[in-house]
Design an enzyme around this catalytic site. Structure first.
Site, PDB file in Angstrom:
ATOM      1  N   LEU A 100       0.854  -1.194   0.000  1.00 58.57           N
ATOM      2  CA  LEU A 100       0.000   0.000   0.000  1.00 58.57           C
ATOM      3  C   LEU A 100       0.889   1.243   0.000  1.00 58.57           C
ATOM      4  CD1 LEU A 100      -2.693  -1.120   2.616  1.00 58.57           C
ATOM      5  CD2 LEU A 100      -2.607  -1.546   0.144  1.00 58.57           C
TER       6      LEU A 100
ATOM      7  N   GLY B 246       2.945  -5.730   8.129  1.00 62.33           N
ATOM      8  CA  GLY B 246       2.798  -4.288   7.906  1.00 62.33           C
ATOM      9  C   GLY B 246       1.672  -4.011   6.929  1.00 62.33           C
ATOM     10  N   ASP B 247       1.999  -3.309   5.836  1.00 60.35           N
ATOM     11  CA  ASP B 247       0.994  -3.005   4.816  1.00 60.35           C
ATOM     12  C   ASP B 247       1.242  -3.824   3.554  1.00 60.35           C
ATOM     13  OD1 ASP B 247       3.362  -1.745   4.159  1.00 60.35           O
ATOM     14  OD2 ASP B 247       2.406   0.020   3.291  1.00 60.35           O
ATOM     15  N   GLU B 248       1.823  -4.995   3.707  1.00 58.50           N
ATOM     16  CA  GLU B 248       2.126  -5.866   2.568  1.00 58.50           C
ATOM     17  C   GLU B 248       1.234  -7.113   2.593  1.00 58.50           C
ATOM     18  OE1 GLU B 248       6.894  -4.836   2.094  1.00 58.50           O
ATOM     19  OE2 GLU B 248       6.265  -6.622   3.213  1.00 58.50           O
TER      20      GLU B 248
END
Length: 281
Positions: A155, A196-198
């Site tokens: 993201l 995280g954002d992965e």
């Protein structure tokens, strides 16, 4: 919860059923014996009354003695049978309690296993479960000559959301994106939170690269839809953009590690060029 007819019946349940049956039979016999003891007591009372009235028939005294002895034995047997039945009741209850404890342990085990294989925040499969499914997918692909793809999604704007609105807002965005990804996946595919954002996405049984690009465009569009957040009592609409790297089996690698690494590198190329998605080279 419905019981699977193919699941073996727990041993405690198999043993409890015969005990229940035996207890039912014993209680029936206990009732008959108690009634017999009452009947004997009534007969003996009548015999005693006849003796007291002074008009005993021949052999009444002897019959009364024998009848009282039988009454005593029947009463003693009834009391012992009552003790046996109480012991059976205790055993049935103990086995029932044990079965409930085993069911609770099994349920907790399933919950622990679920937690160990899924991301706590989003509920998506975690790295361990994703890797397991990828290894299984690779074995299937090797066997049947399939093509599969690994997508590595990041993201782009997520750090800004955390910095501007706080981690609670960031968590809300991650849950929203995870839900959108789940609704966009096919039945045999797997979407995972990598950290995280992965996110990682495993696509099974692909016909050609065109199928992958269609799915990548669909995911980017789903992620880009505004997320509605409530921060400090205010409603905020925030759009998120994603960069996706794509690797194909066997074109870009034949192992799980190689495919994930290749997709990761391609994601950075997509992020650099702002192209939305990019294939591994």
């Amino acid at each position: 919860m419905a019981t699977d007819p193919m699941t073996p019946t727990p041993r405690s349940t198999r043993l409890a059923k015969p005990l229940d049956h035996a207890l039912g039979q014993n209680e029936h016999v206990e009732g008959l014996m108690a009634a017999s003891a009452e009947d004997l007591a009534s007969v003996n009372l009548a015999l005693k009354q006849e003796l007291a009235d002074g008009n005993p028939g021949p052999g009444i005294g002897s019959a009364l003695g024998k009848s009282e002895a039988v009454e005593e034995k029947v009463q003693e047997a009834s009391e012992k049978l009552s003790d046996v039945n109480q012991a059976l009741k205790d055993e049935v209850k103990e086995r029932s309690d044990l079965e409930e404890e085993l069911a609770a342990v099994k349920e907790q085990g399933e919950a622990d296993r679920q937690a160990s294989l899924h991301d706590l925040l989003t509920g998506l499969p975690n790295r361990a479960l994703f890797n397991d499914r990828l290894e299984h997918g690779l074995a299937q692909a090797h066997r049947h000559g399939w093509t599969l793809a690994v997508m590595f999604m990041d993201l782009d704007d997520f750090k800004t959301i955390n910095d501007s609105y706080g981690h609670d807002a960031g968590d809300a965005v991650l849950r929203t994106i995870a839900d959108r990804l789940l609704r966009s996946t096919r039945n045999d595919d797997t979407v995972s939170r990598h950290g995280g954002d992965e996110f990682l996405y495993l696509l099974m049984e692909l016909k050609d690269e065109g199928d992958v690009t269609v799915i990548a465009d669909k995911l980017i569009e789903a992620i880009r839809a505004p997320c509605q957040l409530v921060v400090g009592g205010r409603s905020i609409s925030q759009s998120i953009h994603a960069s996706i790297g794509i690797s194909l089996f066997p074109k870009h690698g034949v192992t799980a590690e190689a495919l994930i690494n290749q997709a990761d590198s391609a994601m950075y190329e997509a992020k650099r060029t702002r192209s939305g998605y990019a294939f591994a080279k």
